[in-house]
Design an enzyme around this catalytic site. Structure first.
Site, PDB file in Angstrom:
ATOM      1  N   TYR A 194       2.731  -6.819 -39.469  1.00  0.00           N
ATOM      2  CA  TYR A 194       2.259  -5.439 -39.367  1.00  0.00           C
ATOM      3  C   TYR A 194       0.804  -5.404 -38.886  1.00  0.00           C
ATOM      4  O   TYR A 194       0.458  -4.652 -37.969  1.00  0.00           O
ATOM      5  CB  TYR A 194       2.400  -4.750 -40.722  1.00  0.00           C
ATOM      6  CG  TYR A 194       2.205  -3.258 -40.684  1.00  0.00           C
ATOM      7  CD1 TYR A 194       3.202  -2.418 -40.185  1.00  0.00           C
ATOM      8  CD2 TYR A 194       1.032  -2.668 -41.153  1.00  0.00           C
ATOM      9  CE1 TYR A 194       3.029  -1.038 -40.153  1.00  0.00           C
ATOM     10  CE2 TYR A 194       0.851  -1.297 -41.122  1.00  0.00           C
ATOM     11  CZ  TYR A 194       1.849  -0.489 -40.616  1.00  0.00           C
ATOM     12  OH  TYR A 194       1.680   0.875 -40.579  1.00  0.00           O
ATOM     13  N   SER A 245      -3.559   2.015 -38.005  1.00  0.00           N
ATOM     14  CA  SER A 245      -3.588   1.695 -39.435  1.00  0.00           C
ATOM     15  C   SER A 245      -4.863   0.951 -39.747  1.00  0.00           C
ATOM     16  O   SER A 245      -5.443   0.281 -38.874  1.00  0.00           O
ATOM     17  CB  SER A 245      -2.374   0.827 -39.793  1.00  0.00           C
ATOM     18  OG  SER A 245      -2.492   0.286 -41.093  1.00  0.00           O
TER      19      SER A 245
END
Length: 249
Positions: free
Chosen positions: A152, A139
């Site tokens: 995250y 990501s």
């Protein structure tokens, strides 16, 4: 890519990128092992795909379950050629000052420890067969801090380093380790992000997100030699040259 006689294991296969990857790889001829906690969803998807798919209920945060899933894959299909570490969560989204310690740690258990568990379970099988591909969903959050995403961002940054470690230790043994940073994808996770309303990502229009089959098709492309220059690194699907190579534009 011709994936006939190849076996692919996909974590987080119940929806989103994982489910689309199952369809894409099966269409290319691969046997697909579908892993997720959502037993009904992966059973339905396996039924849709047919005899070349099996559904294996699994919590990736538990090594015993991941190891058993790899053993099942070996028993049914005779081996394991590709592992797609796709399982990941982002909820609960919260600023650090408000974060529940147990819930924060649970995200790390799934996003990071789950990836390690998959790698650890798959490596002996792949090395015994002379090689294999370990593909992990990364990501932009692995490289940039985002408000209320500390769990995250931290887990994805660690997974990026884990991919590099796999390459350093096992690249010479035929193990192809690559990360894929897909950008923002039109999945349930994006709905959760939008509902939080906390940071600029949550304000993006739905049409700004790419469809889930784009990263799925890129993962298939990553199994071929064209992706070898990225071994030990990361591919960004925001890159127009990558999109062109995959055949998305």
């Amino acid at each position: 890519m011709d994936m006939n006689n190849k076996t692919v294991m996909i974590t987080g296969a119940s929806r989103g990128i994982g489910a689309e990857a199952a369809r894409v790889f099966a269409a290319a001829g691969a046997n697909v092992a579908l892993l997720a906690r959502s037993q009904d969803a992966i059973a339905e998807l396996a039924g849709e795909i047919g005899a070349q798919a099996i559904a294996i209920p699994c919590n990736v945060a538990r090594f015993g379950e991941m190891s058993a899933a790899v053993a099942t894959c070996e028993k049914v299909f005779g081996g394991l050629d590709v592992l797609i570490n796709n399982a990941g969560v982002i909820e609960p989204i919260s600023r650090l000052v408000d974060a529940d310690p147990d819930e924060w740690a649970q995200v790390v258990d799934i996003n990071l420890k789950g990836v390690f568990n998959g790698i650890r379970a798959a490596l002996p099988v792949m090395k015994g067969a002379g090689g294999g591909s370990i593909l992990t969903i990364s990501s932009g959050a692995a490289h940039n801090p985002i408000e209320a995403w500390s769990h995250y961002c931290a887990s994805k940054a660690a997974v990026n380093m884990l991919t590099q470690c796999v390459h350093k230790e096992e690249g010479a043994n035929g193990i192809r380790a690559i990360g894929l940073s897909p950008g923002t994808v039109a999945t349930q996770m994006q709905r959760e992000i939008k509902a939080s309303g906390i940071n600029p990502v949550s304000q993006l229009a739905w049409e700004d997100h790419i469809p889930a089959d784009w990263p799925a098709k890129c993962l298939l492309w990553m199994c071929g030699t064209e992706a070898d220059p990225f071994l030990g690194g990361e591919i960004s699907l925001r890159d127009q040259d990558i999109r062109r190579a995959v055949g998305l534009i």
